[in-house]
Design a protein around this motif. Structure first.
Motif, PDB file in Angstrom:
ATOM      1  N   SER A 129       0.837  -1.199   0.000  1.00 13.47           N
ATOM      2  CA  SER A 129       0.000   0.000   0.000  1.00 13.47           C
ATOM      3  C   SER A 129       0.870   1.246   0.000  1.00 13.47           C
ATOM      4  O   SER A 129       2.079   1.196   0.280  1.00 13.47           O
ATOM      5  CB  SER A 129      -0.910   0.010   1.231  1.00 13.47           C
ATOM      6  OG  SER A 129      -0.128   0.164   2.410  1.00 13.47           O
ATOM      7  N   LEU A 130       0.272   2.377  -0.299  1.00  9.86           N
ATOM      8  CA  LEU A 130       1.003   3.642  -0.261  1.00  9.86           C
ATOM      9  C   LEU A 130       1.520   3.933   1.146  1.00  9.86           C
ATOM     10  O   LEU A 130       2.620   4.471   1.310  1.00  9.86           O
ATOM     11  CB  LEU A 130       0.104   4.780  -0.740  1.00  9.86           C
ATOM     12  CG  LEU A 130      -0.243   4.789  -2.231  1.00  9.86           C
ATOM     13  CD1 LEU A 130      -1.283   5.874  -2.524  1.00  9.86           C
ATOM     14  CD2 LEU A 130       0.998   5.003  -3.091  1.00  9.86           C
ATOM     15  N   SER A 131       0.738   3.582   2.169  1.00 14.89           N
ATOM     16  CA  SER A 131       1.185   3.839   3.543  1.00 14.89           C
ATOM     17  C   SER A 131       2.386   2.960   3.892  1.00 14.89           C
ATOM     18  O   SER A 131       3.309   3.406   4.592  1.00 14.89           O
ATOM     19  CB  SER A 131       0.039   3.599   4.529  1.00 14.89           C
ATOM     20  OG  SER A 131      -0.361   2.235   4.541  1.00 14.89           O
ATOM     21  N   GLY A 151       2.333  -1.543  -6.630  1.00 14.54           N
ATOM     22  CA  GLY A 151       2.745  -1.924  -5.285  1.00 14.54           C
ATOM     23  C   GLY A 151       3.444  -3.262  -5.149  1.00 14.54           C
ATOM     24  O   GLY A 151       3.726  -3.689  -4.028  1.00 14.54           O
ATOM     25  N   GLU A 291      -6.270   0.891  -2.857  1.00 15.78           N
ATOM     26  CA  GLU A 291      -5.780   1.286  -1.534  1.00 15.78           C
ATOM     27  C   GLU A 291      -6.839   1.060  -0.463  1.00 15.78           C
ATOM     28  O   GLU A 291      -6.538   0.654   0.665  1.00 15.78           O
ATOM     29  CB  GLU A 291      -5.360   2.760  -1.551  1.00 15.78           C
ATOM     30  CG  GLU A 291      -4.103   3.042  -2.346  1.00 15.78           C
ATOM     31  CD  GLU A 291      -2.894   2.298  -1.802  1.00 15.78           C
ATOM     32  OE1 GLU A 291      -2.609   2.415  -0.593  1.00 15.78           O
ATOM     33  OE2 GLU A 291      -2.258   1.569  -2.575  1.00 15.78           O
ATOM     34  N   LYS A 294      -6.877  -2.641   0.299  1.00 14.51           N
ATOM     35  CA  LYS A 294      -5.723  -3.015   1.127  1.00 14.51           C
ATOM     36  C   LYS A 294      -5.941  -2.608   2.584  1.00 14.51           C
ATOM     37  O   LYS A 294      -5.620  -3.367   3.505  1.00 14.51           O
ATOM     38  CB  LYS A 294      -4.459  -2.350   0.576  1.00 14.51           C
ATOM     39  CG  LYS A 294      -4.033  -2.854  -0.795  1.00 14.51           C
ATOM     40  CD  LYS A 294      -2.932  -1.988  -1.380  1.00 14.51           C
ATOM     41  CE  LYS A 294      -2.622  -2.378  -2.806  1.00 14.51           C
ATOM     42  NZ  LYS A 294      -1.626  -1.482  -3.430  1.00 14.51           N
ATOM     43  N   GLU A 295      -6.475  -1.412   2.783  1.00 14.12           N
ATOM     44  CA  GLU A 295      -6.710  -0.940   4.148  1.00 14.12           C
ATOM     45  C   GLU A 295      -7.657  -1.867   4.886  1.00 14.12           C
ATOM     46  O   GLU A 295      -7.439  -2.209   6.054  1.00 14.12           O
ATOM     47  CB  GLU A 295      -7.263   0.486   4.102  1.00 14.12           C
ATOM     48  CG  GLU A 295      -7.422   1.149   5.461  1.00 14.12           C
ATOM     49  CD  GLU A 295      -8.841   1.065   5.995  1.00 14.12           C
ATOM     50  OE1 GLU A 295      -9.013   1.220   7.220  1.00 14.12           O
ATOM     51  OE2 GLU A 295      -9.763   0.840   5.188  1.00 14.12           O
ATOM     52  N   GLY A 383      -5.289   5.534   2.091  1.00  9.02           N
ATOM     53  CA  GLY A 383      -5.628   4.326   2.830  1.00  9.02           C
ATOM     54  C   GLY A 383      -5.298   4.393   4.302  1.00  9.02           C
ATOM     55  O   GLY A 383      -5.289   3.368   4.986  1.00  9.02           O
TER      56      GLY A 383
END
Length: 384
Positions: A129-131, A151, A291, A294-295, A383
């Motif tokens: 994920s971006l986070s 990702g 995203e 994924k969260e 996310g």
């Protein structure tokens, strides 16, 4: 290894279930995470022909070798093991003893449903994920570069350029996974089908149109799309059907799980091309929906994401419920906020008859603020 947000969920499940199963697309990091969290377990890959033959011919003897715990990689390759796993965990009642991974939903889900129901804690592990990328300090500096990279972990922790990694990934998928799930006589035709699906990411599913463009029937297109779903390459988001007195569309929307793969399949190789591409908005929507998935998956929640669209085209990109509260999200790829972006949410508020709705707008810019009761969020924190 880039730390994964699903770690906490996996360890919690290992305390309450005798078996923990990691599912997700190939190369999403399932095996890496499983071995990092359960380092005291033995490890066996059933992609190994000798191990697979042993597990298939003598599942009882195969499992008897591992008393202290076992990670079984690509377990759907030996479905005979599922019934024997049931007997072992029922007799010993040891939590977290077995860890399974699989990249094909059909075989894994069938084995769990038939033999291991109630005994398995499921972790759906999608690409980074971006986070997670931000936490490791490797997130791309620009939105377009983030969409090009996607990702998949090898692109980030091995620093393999997307233009080199994605063609090998697709070829491996076509050569190894597809033949295990269905017989495709014309491999190039299936490759074209995958590319056509990428061209429809972020759109209502239209199997007749995709099939016609690919030269296959509607039935074959439906079967092939199910294979892409079973391999965790695409996901269908259903419409939100709660009755608000409107005629609504009934078809789901199609999204690629990884926006980088979708961009590569569309022939996009650099940020400049992506920035002016006619499907940039659909790809940005794909990024945001991925995203959000994924969260939810990393936190151990089911997807349960929907969209709302009436028969004249009024739409809210994402709708979901959490703890009795209704959420709505609009997605805009532009980098500069425009007031009319809130029109869809305003219309949604009227449709719901004043019901309390938590509203969010995700856009391609960097600022974060609140406008007319709507949280305007940058793509960088979508996310979180």
């Amino acid at each position: 290894m880039i730390p994964r947000d699903a770690k906490v969920t996996a360890l919690e499940l290992a305390r309450g279930f005798p078996i923990v199963s990691f599912t997700g697309p190939r190369q999403s990091g399932k095996t890496t995470l499983a071995r990092a969290l359960f380092g005291d377990h033995a490890y066996v890959s059933l992609e190994d022909p000798e191990q697979r033959e042993f597990a298939t011919a003598d599942p009882k003897g195969f499992l008897a070798r591992f008393k202290a715990g076992l990670i079984l990689d690509e377990v759907q390759r030996a479905p005979e093991l599922f019934s024997w796993l049931q007997g072992v965990v029922d007799s010993e009642r040891s939590m977290g003893r077995f860890v399974l991974t699989g990249s094909q939903e059909f075989g894994l889900r069938a084995g769990i449903t038939q033999s291991l129901a109630g005994r398995v804690g499921l972790v759906h592990l999608l690409p980074l994920s971006l986070s997670e990328l931000a936490g490791a300090g490797v997130v791309a500096g620009s939105l377009d570069m983030a969409m090009l990279q996607g990702g998949y972990p090898p692109i980030h922790d091995r620093e393999v350029p997307p233009r080199l990694w994605f063609p090998n990934y697709v070829n491996t998928y076509l050569e190894r996974d597809v033949p295990q799930l269905l017989e495709v006589r014309n491999r190039e035709q299936f490759r074209r089908f995958v590319r056509l699906c990428a061209a429809h990411t972020g759109q209502l599913v239209n199997l007749s149109a995709i099939g016609a463009d690919c030269g296959i029937s509607h039935v074959t297109a439906r079967e092939w799309l199910s294979v892409l779903e079973a391999s965790y390459l695409v996901v269908r988001v259903p419409p939100y059907f709660r009755n608000f007195g409107k005629r609504l569309v009934k078809r789901p929307k199609l999204y690629f799980v990884d926006v980088g793969l979708a961009a590569w399949l569309l022939g996009i190789r650099d940020p400049e091309t992506l920035n002016t591409h006619p499907l940039r908005g659909a790809l940005f929507e794909t990024l945001v929906v991925s995203e959000m998935l994924k969260e939810r998956f990393n936190g151990g929640e089911p997807a349960e994401l929907y969209f709302w669209r009436d028969h004249v085209g009024h739409e809210v990109d994402l709708v979901w419920e959490r703890q009795g509260e209704l959420h709505a999200m609009e997605i805009k790829s532009g980098a500069t906020f425009a007031p009319d972006w809130l029109d869809g949410i305003d219309r949604w508020r009227r449709v719901t008859g004043g019901e309390e709705v938590k509203s969010t707008l995700v856009y391609g810019g960097d600022e974060v603020f609140v406008r007319d009761g709507v949280e305007v969020r940058s793509w960088r924190g979508v996310g979180q």
